[in-house]
Design an enzyme around this catalytic site. Structure first.
Site, PDB file in Angstrom:
ATOM      1  N   TYR A  29       0.773  -1.221  -0.167  1.00 39.45           N
ATOM      2  CA  TYR A  29      -0.073  -0.110  -0.083  1.00 39.45           C
ATOM      3  C   TYR A  29       0.855   1.439   0.025  1.00 39.45           C
ATOM      4  O   TYR A  29       0.850   2.294   1.015  1.00 39.45           O
ATOM      5  CB  TYR A  29      -1.058   0.044   1.333  1.00 39.45           C
ATOM      6  CG  TYR A  29      -2.354   0.487   0.836  1.00 39.45           C
ATOM      7  CD1 TYR A  29      -3.033   0.181  -0.225  1.00 39.45           C
ATOM      8  CD2 TYR A  29      -2.343   1.869   1.309  1.00 39.45           C
ATOM      9  CE1 TYR A  29      -4.371   1.033  -0.256  1.00 39.45           C
ATOM     10  CE2 TYR A  29      -3.646   2.830   1.034  1.00 39.45           C
ATOM     11  CZ  TYR A  29      -4.605   2.087   0.057  1.00 39.45           C
ATOM     12  OH  TYR A  29      -5.781   2.708  -0.247  1.00 39.45           O
ATOM     13  N   HIS A  34       7.283   5.028   1.362  1.00 39.30           N
ATOM     14  CA  HIS A  34       7.949   4.251   1.019  1.00 39.30           C
ATOM     15  C   HIS A  34       8.823   4.544  -0.115  1.00 39.30           C
ATOM     16  O   HIS A  34       9.906   4.075  -0.552  1.00 39.30           O
ATOM     17  CB  HIS A  34       7.049   3.060   0.254  1.00 39.30           C
ATOM     18  CG  HIS A  34       6.037   2.592   1.347  1.00 39.30           C
ATOM     19  ND1 HIS A  34       4.651   2.936   1.646  1.00 39.30           N
ATOM     20  CD2 HIS A  34       6.370   1.855   2.531  1.00 39.30           C
ATOM     21  CE1 HIS A  34       4.198   2.166   2.693  1.00 39.30           C
ATOM     22  NE2 HIS A  34       4.921   1.455   3.142  1.00 39.30           N
ATOM     23  N   VAL A 173       8.777  11.010   5.514  1.00 41.88           N
ATOM     24  CA  VAL A 173       8.248  11.989   4.631  1.00 41.88           C
ATOM     25  C   VAL A 173       6.977  12.442   5.293  1.00 41.88           C
ATOM     26  O   VAL A 173       6.262  11.493   5.628  1.00 41.88           O
ATOM     27  CB  VAL A 173       8.132  11.112   3.304  1.00 41.88           C
ATOM     28  CG1 VAL A 173       7.395  11.961   2.246  1.00 41.88           C
ATOM     29  CG2 VAL A 173       9.491  10.578   2.774  1.00 41.88           C
TER      30      VAL A 173
HETATM   31  P1  AMP Z   1       5.493  -0.337   6.145  1.00 40.36           P
HETATM   32  O1  AMP Z   1       5.100  -0.997   4.982  1.00 40.36           O
HETATM   33  O2  AMP Z   1       4.519   0.573   7.010  1.00 40.36           O
HETATM   34  O3  AMP Z   1       6.013  -1.506   7.049  1.00 40.36           O
HETATM   35  O4  AMP Z   1       6.753   0.495   5.981  1.00 40.36           O
HETATM   36  C1  AMP Z   1       8.055   0.139   5.253  1.00 40.36           C
HETATM   37  C2  AMP Z   1       9.186   0.885   5.393  1.00 40.36           C
HETATM   38  O5  AMP Z   1       8.724   2.215   4.778  1.00 40.36           O
HETATM   39  C3  AMP Z   1       9.508   1.003   6.967  1.00 40.36           C
HETATM   40  O6  AMP Z   1      10.864   1.051   6.900  1.00 40.36           O
HETATM   41  C4  AMP Z   1       8.705   2.429   7.358  1.00 40.36           C
HETATM   42  O7  AMP Z   1       9.555   2.980   8.296  1.00 40.36           O
HETATM   43  C5  AMP Z   1       9.130   3.275   6.055  1.00 40.36           C
HETATM   44  N1  AMP Z   1       8.185   4.040   6.139  1.00 40.36           N
HETATM   45  C6  AMP Z   1       6.749   4.356   6.204  1.00 40.36           C
HETATM   46  N2  AMP Z   1       6.252   5.394   6.251  1.00 40.36           N
HETATM   47  C7  AMP Z   1       7.300   6.152   5.983  1.00 40.36           C
HETATM   48  C8  AMP Z   1       7.422   7.440   5.930  1.00 40.36           C
HETATM   49  N3  AMP Z   1       6.421   8.457   6.061  1.00 40.36           N
HETATM   50  N4  AMP Z   1       8.776   8.086   5.754  1.00 40.36           N
HETATM   51  C9  AMP Z   1       9.594   7.471   5.469  1.00 40.36           C
HETATM   52  N5  AMP Z   1       9.605   6.215   5.768  1.00 40.36           N
HETATM   53  C10 AMP Z   1       8.422   5.764   5.785  1.00 40.36           C
END
Ligand code: AMP
Length: 281
Positions: A29, A34, A173
């Site tokens: 998603y 990401h 972000v």
């Molecule tokens: P997730 O799909 O939520 O497990 O996130 C996957 C990766 O993206 C993880 O390393 C999160 O820390 C990173 N991530 C999610 N949201 C953000 C954001 N707003 N800014 C930077 N990295 C993010």
């Protein structure tokens, strides 16, 4: 771009990938947060692998696993545009086949902050990250500062188990109003969405106080809490923390590097956010 759904096929594809190979683990998603990781990894490596796997073992009973948002077609289109070489999108059965019975536990770090409210969460995270790193064997793995405690856990895991991967942390972000981008933001109502930027404003306030010379941990925690409490749509505040960036121990005096972090509820949605003292994110 190749999309692989078995461990063997992914491992094989990674063995013949160009080096250095970067890995961005995600639960899909995808949003601009990401994509910041993906772009950074694309720029720093000859080959880029991205995983999309909603990892059930990091969700507790009663958490939002059943409603976690998913859109594989859109994710794959985005990753293709970003120039990913390999996408790993395994099923739950592929990652956790019958008989799988080894768990990775990063003690101490995993019990603090999120760990107190989501027992078992980081056991699931550490286990799936260890599995992904072993399948892909990347030179670098990219994680977001948005999940600050997760970066501390992963760095510890990689060091303790001598995994020899560079862990790269990418700044958070945010939306125009400061709300940290998160797949879970889609669950917020319009009103909650408007109110949600209060988390960042509270954290920014603490950072400004700190920059102005206020280094007392308790004063900083109190300042964050007061801003959150002024927003009527903020429900329960799980924690407000000023902690050492690596050990996550609460600080009486906030020296660098430190992380100010919060977890709070807006309606039925639990949001987390953090800022690092003495850094840009
Ligand atoms: P997730 O799909 O939520 O497990 O996130 C996957 C990766 O993206 C993880 O390393 C999160 O820390 C990173 N991530 C999610 N949201 C953000 C954001 N707003 N800014 C930077 N990295 C993010």
């Amino acid at each position: 771009m190749r999309v692989l759904d078995t461990v063997d096929a992914m491992a094989e594809a990674c063995r013949s990938a160009q080096r250095p190979l970067g890995l961005v683990p995600t639960m899909g998603y995808l949003h601009q947060g990401h994509l910041a990781l993906v772009r950074r990894a694309r720029g720093e490596n000859a080959a880029l692998a991205v995983s999309i796997f909603v990892n059930p073992t990091q969700f507790g009973p009663g958490e939002d696993l059943p409603t976690y948002p998913r859109d594989m077609d859109r994710d794959l289109a985005l990753l293709k545009k970003e120039g990913a070489d390999l996408v790993f999108a395994p099923s739950v059965g592929e990652m956790y086949p019958q008989g799988m019975n080894t768990w990775v536990e990063v003690q101490g770090l995993s019990q603090r902050l999120e760990g107190e409210y989501r027992p078992g969460h980081f056991r699931g995270v550490a286990t799936v990250v260890a599995k992904l790193l072993n399948i892909v064997r990347p030179d670098r793995a990219y994680f977001g500062q948005k999940d600050g405690q997760q970066t501390a856990v992963v760095k510890r895991l990689v060091k303790d188990l001598n995994m020899g991967v560079d862990v790269v942390v990418v700044p958070t972000v945010r939306e125009a109003d400061g709300l940290a981008m998160s797949s879970r933001n889609v669950h917020l109502s319009e009103e909650e969405r408007r109110a949600a930027s209060v988390l960042y404003h509270a954290l920014r306030g603490a950072k400004r106080l700190w920059e102005g010379g206020q280094h007392d941990g308790e004063m900083l925690r109190g300042a964050v809490r007061r801003v959150l409490e002024k927003e009527p749509l903020v429900g329960k505040i799980d924690y407000v923390s000023v902690a050492d960036l690596a050990t996550l121990e609460e600080l009486d005096t906030a020296t660098i590097p430190a992380m100010v972090s919060v977890a709070a509820w807006l309606g039925k949605t639990r949001l987390i956010d953090n800022v690092v003292l003495g850094a840009d994110s």
